[in-house]
Scaffold this motif. Structure first.
Motif, PDB file in Angstrom:
ATOM      1  N   VAL B  24       0.871  -1.170   0.000  1.00 50.38           N
ATOM      2  CA  VAL B  24       0.000   0.000   0.000  1.00 50.38           C
ATOM      3  C   VAL B  24       0.911   1.224   0.000  1.00 50.38           C
ATOM      4  O   VAL B  24       1.539   1.537   1.023  1.00 50.38           O
ATOM      5  CB  VAL B  24      -0.942   0.032   1.215  1.00 50.38           C
ATOM      6  CG1 VAL B  24      -1.805   1.294   1.177  1.00 50.38           C
ATOM      7  CG2 VAL B  24      -1.816  -1.210   1.244  1.00 50.38           C
ATOM      8  N   PRO B  25       1.033   1.915  -1.142  1.00 50.34           N
ATOM      9  CA  PRO B  25       1.892   3.099  -1.204  1.00 50.34           C
ATOM     10  C   PRO B  25       1.301   4.255  -0.394  1.00 50.34           C
ATOM     11  O   PRO B  25       0.155   4.201   0.046  1.00 50.34           O
ATOM     12  CB  PRO B  25       1.902   3.429  -2.695  1.00 50.34           C
ATOM     13  CG  PRO B  25       1.401   2.213  -3.392  1.00 50.34           C
ATOM     14  CD  PRO B  25       0.464   1.560  -2.430  1.00 50.34           C
ATOM     15  N   TYR B  50       3.519   4.004 -13.296  1.00 57.09           N
ATOM     16  CA  TYR B  50       2.926   5.335 -13.233  1.00 57.09           C
ATOM     17  C   TYR B  50       1.735   5.381 -14.161  1.00 57.09           C
ATOM     18  O   TYR B  50       1.786   4.847 -15.281  1.00 57.09           O
ATOM     19  CB  TYR B  50       3.957   6.395 -13.642  1.00 57.09           C
ATOM     20  CG  TYR B  50       3.383   7.773 -13.842  1.00 57.09           C
ATOM     21  CD1 TYR B  50       3.251   8.312 -15.120  1.00 57.09           C
ATOM     22  CD2 TYR B  50       2.966   8.527 -12.750  1.00 57.09           C
ATOM     23  CE1 TYR B  50       2.710   9.567 -15.307  1.00 57.09           C
ATOM     24  CE2 TYR B  50       2.424   9.791 -12.932  1.00 57.09           C
ATOM     25  CZ  TYR B  50       2.300  10.310 -14.209  1.00 57.09           C
ATOM     26  OH  TYR B  50       1.767  11.555 -14.391  1.00 57.09           O
ATOM     27  N   ASN B  51       0.679   5.992 -13.704  1.00 55.42           N
ATOM     28  CA  ASN B  51      -0.505   6.182 -14.546  1.00 55.42           C
ATOM     29  C   ASN B  51      -1.015   4.835 -15.078  1.00 55.42           C
ATOM     30  O   ASN B  51      -1.355   4.703 -16.265  1.00 55.42           O
ATOM     31  CB  ASN B  51      -0.167   7.137 -15.697  1.00 55.42           C
ATOM     32  CG  ASN B  51      -1.398   7.762 -16.315  1.00 55.42           C
ATOM     33  OD1 ASN B  51      -2.440   7.896 -15.666  1.00 55.42           O
ATOM     34  ND2 ASN B  51      -1.310   8.131 -17.574  1.00 55.42           N
ATOM     35  N   ASN B  52      -1.022   3.864 -14.187  1.00 51.42           N
ATOM     36  CA  ASN B  52      -1.562   2.526 -14.479  1.00 51.42           C
ATOM     37  C   ASN B  52      -0.796   1.757 -15.543  1.00 51.42           C
ATOM     38  O   ASN B  52      -1.369   0.866 -16.198  1.00 51.42           O
ATOM     39  CB  ASN B  52      -3.046   2.603 -14.858  1.00 51.42           C
ATOM     40  CG  ASN B  52      -3.918   2.862 -13.643  1.00 51.42           C
ATOM     41  OD1 ASN B  52      -3.684   2.276 -12.587  1.00 51.42           O
ATOM     42  ND2 ASN B  52      -4.876   3.746 -13.794  1.00 51.42           N
ATOM     43  N   GLU B  53       0.470   2.085 -15.719  1.00 49.14           N
ATOM     44  CA  GLU B  53       1.264   1.267 -16.619  1.00 49.14           C
ATOM     45  C   GLU B  53       2.722   1.280 -16.191  1.00 49.14           C
ATOM     46  O   GLU B  53       3.157   2.179 -15.468  1.00 49.14           O
ATOM     47  CB  GLU B  53       1.123   1.734 -18.066  1.00 49.14           C
ATOM     48  CG  GLU B  53       1.590   3.144 -18.333  1.00 49.14           C
ATOM     49  CD  GLU B  53       1.363   3.546 -19.779  1.00 49.14           C
ATOM     50  OE1 GLU B  53       0.508   2.950 -20.455  1.00 49.14           O
ATOM     51  OE2 GLU B  53       2.052   4.468 -20.243  1.00 49.14           O
ATOM     52  N   ASP B  71      -6.715  -1.747  -7.314  1.00 49.93           N
ATOM     53  CA  ASP B  71      -7.695  -0.774  -6.840  1.00 49.93           C
ATOM     54  C   ASP B  71      -6.957   0.523  -6.538  1.00 49.93           C
ATOM     55  O   ASP B  71      -5.796   0.672  -6.907  1.00 49.93           O
ATOM     56  CB  ASP B  71      -8.443  -1.314  -5.612  1.00 49.93           C
ATOM     57  CG  ASP B  71      -7.484  -1.760  -4.514  1.00 49.93           C
ATOM     58  OD1 ASP B  71      -7.703  -2.817  -3.923  1.00 49.93           O
ATOM     59  OD2 ASP B  71      -6.491  -1.031  -4.260  1.00 49.93           O
ATOM     60  N   GLY B  72      -7.609   1.448  -5.864  1.00 56.73           N
ATOM     61  CA  GLY B  72      -7.000   2.746  -5.651  1.00 56.73           C
ATOM     62  C   GLY B  72      -5.917   2.802  -4.603  1.00 56.73           C
ATOM     63  O   GLY B  72      -5.269   3.831  -4.443  1.00 56.73           O
ATOM     64  N   SER B  73      -5.686   1.674  -3.894  1.00 59.32           N
ATOM     65  CA  SER B  73      -4.709   1.750  -2.816  1.00 59.32           C
ATOM     66  C   SER B  73      -3.616   0.696  -2.900  1.00 59.32           C
ATOM     67  O   SER B  73      -2.514   0.937  -2.429  1.00 59.32           O
ATOM     68  CB  SER B  73      -5.409   1.648  -1.454  1.00 59.32           C
ATOM     69  OG  SER B  73      -6.114   0.435  -1.357  1.00 59.32           O
ATOM     70  N   ASN B  74      -3.884  -0.457  -3.478  1.00 57.88           N
ATOM     71  CA  ASN B  74      -2.903  -1.534  -3.472  1.00 57.88           C
ATOM     72  C   ASN B  74      -2.050  -1.562  -4.733  1.00 57.88           C
ATOM     73  O   ASN B  74      -2.477  -1.147  -5.811  1.00 57.88           O
ATOM     74  CB  ASN B  74      -3.615  -2.880  -3.319  1.00 57.88           C
ATOM     75  CG  ASN B  74      -4.229  -3.049  -1.951  1.00 57.88           C
ATOM     76  OD1 ASN B  74      -3.528  -3.302  -0.996  1.00 57.88           O
ATOM     77  ND2 ASN B  74      -5.546  -2.877  -1.880  1.00 57.88           N
TER      78      ASN B  74
END
Lengths: 109, 113
Positions: B24-25, B50-53, B71-74
């Motif tokens: 979890v960043p 970065y940016n989902n890639e 998801d938005g956290s992991n």
């Protein structure tokens, strides 16, 4: 790729002594960090220091970017300072950190 | 103080099995990384995200490895068909941009037997 060398590789100190650790890098950098890896393996951020001098308690660091080196000073060393100290640099054209070879420090009573 | 958290702290797996290491960043960070450290050696970069890639990867990061932000956290690292030489400490890190200070999690020690 960039080369990051640290010296000395190993260092043994008596508690209370001072020390200087050095990090040399082979190319220009836009980020430099110092970490302490404790005996449990955790990497603890010490300094983010792409240039200049910073101090935090008994620790201070200086980076001379134009001469491609950074120094970490530890004063009045304590046994809890034992572990491995790494510098890591970031160069242009990517976003990874390249870690140095590390200095293994042992502080004895 | 915000921190990067990793689970599990230790994992033992049989050779050939798949493992998923989780991270979890820090919540407002945009760049995520995986590094590994073989016992007694220096820390090596695996991949940045970065940016989902994937934005950058090392030669180590071959088809055996994959990363995902489910998801938005992991942020996860999957290692397929583990080998003995995959035994190492795996660190997750995050930063707010590509050149600012990176913060590392406490690591997951993976042992392949």
């Amino acid at each position: 790729g960039i080369q990051v060398e640290q010296s000395p590789p190993d260092l043994i100190l008596q508690e209370g002594a001072n020390s200087t650790l050095r990090c040399n890098f082979s190319d220009s950098v836009n980020n430099l960090q110092w970490f302490h890896q404790n005996p449990w393996g955790q990497l603890i951020n010490l300094f983010y220091i792409p240039s200049g001098t910073k101090q935090n308690g008994r620790l201070s660091a200086t980076t001379v970017a134009t001469e491609r080196y950074s120094l970490l000073y530890i004063s009045s060393s304590q046994t809890t300072d034992s572990g491995v100290y790494f510098c890591a640099v970031h160069t242009g054209g990517g976003n990874k950190l390249t870690f140095g070879t590390g200095t293994q420090l042992k502080v004895e009573l | 103080e915000p921190e990067v958290t990793q689970t599990p702290s230790h994992q033992v797996t049989q050779m050939g099995q798949e493992v998923i290491l989780r991270c979890v960043p820090i919540s407002n960070h945009l760049y995520f990384y995986w590094y590994r450290q073989i016992l007694g050696q220096k820390v090596e970069f695996l991949v940045s995200f970065y940016n989902n890639e994937i934005s950058e990867k090392s030669e180590i990061f071959d088809d055996q490895f994959s990363v995902e932000r489910p998801d938005g956290s992991n942020f996860t690292l999957k290692i397929r068909s583990t080998k003995l030489e995959d035994s190492a400490m795996y660190f997750c890190a995050s930063s707010s941009d590509s050149v600012t200070e990176a913060f590392f999690g406490q690591g997951t020690r993976l042992t392949v037997v």
